[in-house]
Design an enzyme around this catalytic site. Structure first.
Site, short mmCIF file in Angstrom:
data_model
loop_
_atom_site.label_atom_id
_atom_site.label_comp_id
_atom_site.label_asym_id
_atom_site.label_seq_id
_atom_site.Cartn_x
_atom_site.Cartn_y
_atom_site.Cartn_z
N GLY A 7 43.00 48.85 -36.08
CA GLY A 7 42.53 48.55 -37.61
C GLY A 7 43.29 49.60 -38.35
N SER A 8 44.46 49.20 -38.76
CA SER A 8 45.39 50.20 -39.56
C SER A 8 45.11 50.11 -41.04
CB SER A 8 46.78 50.41 -39.13
OG SER A 8 46.86 50.22 -37.84
N GLY A 9 44.13 49.85 -41.51
CA GLY A 9 43.81 49.30 -42.92
C GLY A 9 43.56 50.89 -43.48
N LYS A 10 42.93 50.80 -44.74
CA LYS A 10 42.72 51.98 -45.45
C LYS A 10 42.09 53.14 -44.71
CE LYS A 10 40.78 49.00 -48.65
NZ LYS A 10 41.33 47.72 -48.19
N VAL A 11 40.89 52.81 -44.04
CA VAL A 11 40.07 54.01 -43.36
C VAL A 11 40.90 54.14 -41.89
CG1 VAL A 11 38.04 54.46 -42.18
CG2 VAL A 11 38.00 53.22 -44.37
N ASN A 93 32.27 40.52 -38.85
CA ASN A 93 33.08 41.89 -38.17
C ASN A 93 32.70 41.66 -36.57
OD1 ASN A 93 34.39 42.60 -40.15
ND2 ASN A 93 33.08 44.26 -40.83
N ASN A 118 31.80 48.37 -40.25
CA ASN A 118 30.47 47.93 -40.61
C ASN A 118 29.89 46.71 -40.33
OD1 ASN A 118 29.28 50.26 -41.91
ND2 ASN A 118 30.73 50.01 -43.41
N ARG A 149 28.34 63.18 -48.53
CA ARG A 149 27.98 62.74 -49.77
C ARG A 149 26.70 63.44 -50.40
NH1 ARG A 149 29.33 56.41 -47.99
NH2 ARG A 149 31.53 56.70 -48.53
N HIS A 173 22.96 53.73 -41.04
CA HIS A 173 23.97 53.71 -42.25
C HIS A 173 23.95 52.65 -43.01
CE1 HIS A 173 27.86 54.81 -44.15
NE2 HIS A 173 28.33 53.86 -43.46
P1 NAI Z 1 40.89 47.18 -44.44
O1 NAI Z 1 40.85 46.02 -44.83
O2 NAI Z 1 41.84 48.37 -45.50
O3 NAI Z 1 41.52 47.43 -43.01
C1 NAI Z 1 40.94 46.78 -41.92
C2 NAI Z 1 42.18 46.38 -40.90
O4 NAI Z 1 41.53 45.70 -39.83
C3 NAI Z 1 43.12 45.40 -41.71
O5 NAI Z 1 44.35 46.00 -41.73
C4 NAI Z 1 43.31 44.26 -40.62
O6 NAI Z 1 44.39 43.64 -40.51
C5 NAI Z 1 42.64 44.92 -39.21
N1 NAI Z 1 42.24 43.86 -38.35
C6 NAI Z 1 41.10 42.85 -38.68
N2 NAI Z 1 41.09 42.18 -37.46
C7 NAI Z 1 41.71 43.07 -36.46
C8 NAI Z 1 41.75 42.79 -34.93
N3 NAI Z 1 41.28 41.84 -34.14
N4 NAI Z 1 42.54 43.58 -34.56
C9 NAI Z 1 43.21 44.66 -34.83
N5 NAI Z 1 43.10 44.95 -36.44
C10 NAI Z 1 42.49 44.00 -37.02
O7 NAI Z 1 39.47 47.92 -44.39
P2 NAI Z 1 38.84 49.06 -44.40
O8 NAI Z 1 38.67 49.87 -45.89
O9 NAI Z 1 39.64 50.24 -43.67
O10 NAI Z 1 37.50 49.19 -43.77
C11 NAI Z 1 37.53 48.86 -42.27
C12 NAI Z 1 36.18 48.76 -41.85
O11 NAI Z 1 35.51 50.17 -41.67
C13 NAI Z 1 35.12 47.97 -42.58
O12 NAI Z 1 34.27 47.21 -41.80
C14 NAI Z 1 34.41 48.74 -43.71
O13 NAI Z 1 33.18 48.26 -43.92
C15 NAI Z 1 34.27 49.87 -42.47
N6 NAI Z 1 33.71 51.25 -43.04
C16 NAI Z 1 32.95 51.73 -42.46
C17 NAI Z 1 32.43 53.22 -42.77
C18 NAI Z 1 31.51 53.93 -42.05
O14 NAI Z 1 30.87 55.02 -42.75
N7 NAI Z 1 31.11 53.56 -40.72
C19 NAI Z 1 32.93 53.55 -44.07
C20 NAI Z 1 34.13 53.06 -44.67
C21 NAI Z 1 34.65 51.83 -43.81
#
Ligand code: NAI
Length: 304
Positions: A7-11, A93, A118, A149, A173
């Protein structure tokens, strides 16, 4: 050390960058979106070149590249939109986690896995069950971020150096997270020496709600989660035995079993090396148990 971020999105990108800034190893970014992990890898490598850090970052769309991973960060999936709770993401998810866990099981079954997607507690449980690996090798990141936080509020309220603040947050969480002022201090001096009961209450409430505010302001939380993930990886890679709250499988600890929830743990080369049990008072216990029930309900909804 080979670190893979699925998952190479924002996080995911932030976790990769923060891991490299801490010089923890080479990082592979994986994603289903063509070009995204490759682009992130180029961007991060350019920053590292300027700083003089030799970790290599690579981007890929091929699950086959999971082979050889020592640590896998599972952060693929959708994030919440303003007004949503983390539990609203459960079904979507879970399907993504199921697909990726199958690949990890066949290609990198001995990797230590840090789940971030999440709602992180049920997702950690799901990943552990699907991988069928040892319980110390799968953990969730959630409370480590809650902790950042909570510390931030303590800093803002007292004005004291961030470096002197030590705090603890455990539990779900999510809606039932449990910041623990009784186990938080300024250089060992109990927090309640410096904060009035009202200020403590405000800090607790704010810690629970602040993620939603960040999401409503900028769409997602990015930097603090990326750093929290890297801090966990660092303790494992360097075998530091840091005490960090992580979502772990409970088998009687804290009076709960067959559920993953945030508890303080020692992280080292073997992943979760010890769960530390705190004596909760009745009001803390009530919130912790509510979290257990909430996560158990979510696990039931996954029909595993
Ligand atoms: P994002 O939308 O920027 O990135 C998610 C990435 O996952 C996307 O690039 C997408 O193409 C990729 N993806 C989806 N299905 C896939 C698969 N089968 N194989 C490989 N990649 C796949 O989302 P963001 O902001 O990066 O958040 C990601 C997750 O992390 C969310 O579920 C968010 O709620 C969770 N999160 C959890 C936190 C925590 O403290 N546990 C803190 C912040 C975010």
């Amino acid at each position: 050390m080979n670190i893979t971020v699925v998952g190479s999105g924002k996080v995911g990108a932030s976790a990769a960058l923060n891991s490299c800034l801490r010089k923890l190893g080479d990082v592979l970014l994986l994603d289903i979106v063509k070009g995204l992990p490759q682009g992130e890898a180029l961007d991060i490598n350019h920053q590292l070149s300027e700083i003089g850090i030799d970790c290599r970052v690579k981007g890929s769309n091929e699950y086959e590249d999971l082979k050889g991973s020592d640590i896998i960060v599972l952060v693929a999936g959708v994030g919440r939109k303003p007004g949503m709770t983390r539990m609203d993401l459960l079904t979507t998810n879970a399907n993504i986690i199921k697909e990726i866990a199958t690949k990890i099981r066949s290609l990198a079954s001995r990797a230590i896995v840090i789940v971030v997607t999440n709602p992180v507690d049920p997702m950690t449980y799901l990943t552990l069950k699907l991988l069928g690996t040892d319980k110390n090798r799968v953990m969730g990141m959630g409370n480590m971020l809650d902790l950042s936080r909570f510390k931030s509020f303590i800093h803002e309220t007292t004005g004291f150096s961030r470096g002197s603040i030590s705090a603890m947050v455990i539990g779900e969480h999510g809606e039932n997270m449990l910041p623990l002022p009784r186990f938080s201090s300024i250089s060992g001096i109990p927090l309640i020496t410096f904060l009035s009961p009202d200020q403590v209450m405000t800090a607790l409430e704010s810690t629970r709600k602040i993620a939603a505010e960040v999401i409503s302001l900028k769409g997602a939380t990015i930097h603090a989660p990326g750093n929290a993930i890297a801090a966990m990886i660092e303790s494992i890679v360097r075998n530091r035995k840091s005490l960090i709250p992580v979502s772990a499988l409970l088998e009687g600890e804290y009076g709960a079993s067959d559920v993953c929830l945030g508890v303080p743990a020692i992280l080292g080369a073997n992943g979760i090396e010890k769960i530390v049990e705190l004596k909760l008072d009745s009001s803390e216990r009530e919130i912790f148990d509510k979290g257990v029930r909430s996560v158990k309900t979510a696990i039931t909804e996954l029909h595993m």
